[in-house]
Design a protein around this motif. Structure first.
Motif, PDB file in Angstrom:
ATOM      1  N   GLU A   1       0.843  -1.204   0.000  1.00 31.07           N
ATOM      2  CA  GLU A   1       0.000   0.000   0.000  1.00 31.07           C
ATOM      3  C   GLU A   1       0.878   1.253   0.000  1.00 31.07           C
ATOM      4  N   SER A   2       1.762   1.300  -0.996  1.00 23.15           N
ATOM      5  CA  SER A   2       2.702   2.418  -1.078  1.00 23.15           C
ATOM      6  C   SER A   2       2.752   2.991  -2.486  1.00 23.15           C
ATOM      7  N   ILE A   3       3.083   4.267  -2.535  1.00 24.45           N
ATOM      8  CA  ILE A   3       3.245   4.984  -3.794  1.00 24.45           C
ATOM      9  C   ILE A   3       4.666   5.517  -3.843  1.00 24.45           C
ATOM     10  N   VAL A   4       5.332   5.280  -4.964  1.00 27.73           N
ATOM     11  CA  VAL A   4       6.666   5.825  -5.198  1.00 27.73           C
ATOM     12  C   VAL A   4       6.546   6.841  -6.322  1.00 27.73           C
ATOM     13  N   LEU A   5       7.007   8.057  -6.053  1.00 28.16           N
ATOM     14  CA  LEU A   5       7.027   9.110  -7.064  1.00 28.16           C
ATOM     15  C   LEU A   5       8.479   9.450  -7.376  1.00 28.16           C
ATOM     16  N   TYR A   6       8.838   9.380  -8.638  1.00 29.11           N
ATOM     17  CA  TYR A   6      10.173   9.787  -9.076  1.00 29.11           C
ATOM     18  C   TYR A   6      10.116  11.291  -9.316  1.00 29.11           C
ATOM     19  N   ILE A   7      10.964  12.044  -8.632  1.00 29.20           N
ATOM     20  CA  ILE A   7      10.833  13.504  -8.651  1.00 29.20           C
ATOM     21  C   ILE A   7      11.994  14.245  -9.309  1.00 29.20           C
ATOM     22  N   THR A   8      13.093  13.576  -9.583  1.00 31.87           N
ATOM     23  CA  THR A   8      14.263  14.249 -10.155  1.00 31.87           C
ATOM     24  C   THR A   8      13.933  14.876 -11.504  1.00 31.87           C
ATOM     25  N   ASN A   9      14.171  16.166 -11.617  1.00 26.77           N
ATOM     26  CA  ASN A   9      14.000  16.932 -12.863  1.00 26.77           C
ATOM     27  C   ASN A   9      12.571  16.917 -13.402  1.00 26.77           C
ATOM     28  N   ARG A  10      11.587  16.759 -12.538  1.00 26.29           N
ATOM     29  CA  ARG A  10      10.189  16.782 -12.994  1.00 26.29           C
ATOM     30  C   ARG A  10       9.500  18.042 -12.491  1.00 26.29           C
ATOM     31  N   HIS A  11       8.602  18.548 -13.286  1.00 28.22           N
ATOM     32  CA  HIS A  11       7.801  19.703 -12.877  1.00 28.22           C
ATOM     33  C   HIS A  11       6.852  19.261 -11.761  1.00 28.22           C
ATOM     34  N   PRO A  12       6.667  20.077 -10.736  1.00 26.60           N
ATOM     35  CA  PRO A  12       5.774  19.690  -9.637  1.00 26.60           C
ATOM     36  C   PRO A  12       4.358  19.323 -10.091  1.00 26.60           C
ATOM     37  N   LYS A  13       3.854  19.992 -11.117  1.00 23.86           N
ATOM     38  CA  LYS A  13       2.517  19.674 -11.618  1.00 23.86           C
ATOM     39  C   LYS A  13       2.474  18.250 -12.167  1.00 23.86           C
ATOM     40  N   ASP A  14       3.535  17.830 -12.824  1.00 21.39           N
ATOM     41  CA  ASP A  14       3.607  16.472 -13.367  1.00 21.39           C
ATOM     42  C   ASP A  14       3.692  15.448 -12.231  1.00 21.39           C
ATOM     43  N   ILE A  15       4.433  15.767 -11.184  1.00 18.39           N
ATOM     44  CA  ILE A  15       4.529  14.879 -10.019  1.00 18.39           C
ATOM     45  C   ILE A  15       3.152  14.738  -9.371  1.00 18.39           C
ATOM     46  N   CYS A  16       2.433  15.845  -9.257  1.00 16.98           N
ATOM     47  CA  CYS A  16       1.085  15.811  -8.673  1.00 16.98           C
ATOM     48  C   CYS A  16       0.135  14.968  -9.510  1.00 16.98           C
ATOM     49  N   ARG A  17       0.250  15.066 -10.814  1.00 13.94           N
ATOM     50  CA  ARG A  17      -0.585  14.260 -11.712  1.00 13.94           C
ATOM     51  C   ARG A  17      -0.290  12.774 -11.515  1.00 13.94           C
ATOM     52  N   SER A  18       0.971  12.428 -11.393  1.00 17.00           N
ATOM     53  CA  SER A  18       1.342  11.027 -11.141  1.00 17.00           C
ATOM     54  C   SER A  18       0.783  10.552  -9.798  1.00 17.00           C
ATOM     55  N   PHE A  19       0.857  11.398  -8.783  1.00 23.91           N
ATOM     56  CA  PHE A  19       0.339  11.044  -7.465  1.00 23.91           C
ATOM     57  C   PHE A  19      -1.166  10.779  -7.530  1.00 23.91           C
ATOM     58  N   ALA A  20      -1.897  11.659  -8.194  1.00 31.22           N
ATOM     59  CA  ALA A  20      -3.347  11.475  -8.310  1.00 31.22           C
ATOM     60  C   ALA A  20      -3.677  10.160  -9.022  1.00 31.22           C
ATOM     61  N   HIS A  21      -2.926   9.846 -10.062  1.00 30.72           N
ATOM     62  CA  HIS A  21      -3.117   8.596 -10.797  1.00 30.72           C
ATOM     63  C   HIS A  21      -2.887   7.394  -9.882  1.00 30.72           C
ATOM     64  N   GLU A  22      -1.806   7.424  -9.136  1.00 34.04           N
ATOM     65  CA  GLU A  22      -1.482   6.296  -8.251  1.00 34.04           C
ATOM     66  C   GLU A  22      -2.472   6.199  -7.089  1.00 34.04           C
ATOM     67  N   LEU A  23      -3.037   7.320  -6.655  1.00 35.20           N
ATOM     68  CA  LEU A  23      -4.076   7.266  -5.620  1.00 35.20           C
ATOM     69  C   LEU A  23      -5.307   6.505  -6.104  1.00 35.20           C
ATOM     70  N   ILE A  24      -5.601   6.611  -7.384  1.00 37.00           N
ATOM     71  CA  ILE A  24      -6.730   5.843  -7.925  1.00 37.00           C
ATOM     72  C   ILE A  24      -6.410   4.354  -7.860  1.00 37.00           C
TER      73      ILE A  24
END
Length: 112
Positions: A50-73
């Motif tokens: 029950e974990s989410i890993v977000l890769y954040i190096t050199n990514r725009h914060p908006k893109d990281i947030c979009r990935s987080f929302a996707h993984e929350l689903i």
């Protein structure tokens, strides 16, 4: 607003909208090698942990947030028991397994 506060805000919204029961563990991963690969990983959900890993190096914060929302689903799907019905062990699970393809479609629709 900083990234961590924004991710908390997104989680709270998802909790309210989807009735999430548990808070998934969240890992923000720095990985320069992954970031240098145009097809590198962006994020993933581990239903067993029950974990989410977000890769954040050199990514725009908006893109990281979009990935987080996707993984929350995907976390929501896991809480519903829907991820027990498919096989996500293959790198091409969304192409090979019709049920998992539906799970990805839902995550793109609701999480993006």
């Amino acid at each position: 607003m900083d990234l961590k506060k924004t991710l908390i805000s997104i989680y709270k919204e998802a909790k309210e909208q989807y009735g999430l029961q548990k808070i998934p563990k969240l890992y923000l991963r720095e990985d320069k090698e992954n970031a240098s690969n145009i097809f590198g990983k962006t994020a993933y959900y581990n239903p067993t942990k029950e974990s989410i890993v977000l890769y954040i190096t050199n990514r725009h914060p908006k893109d990281i947030c979009r990935s987080f929302a996707h993984e929350l689903i995907h976390h929501y799907q896991n809480e519903r028991g829907d991820l027990d019905m498919g096989n996500a062990s293959s790198p091409t699970y969304a192409q090979d397994d019709p049920h998992m393809r539906k799970m990805e479609m839902e995550a793109y629709l609701k999480g993006n």
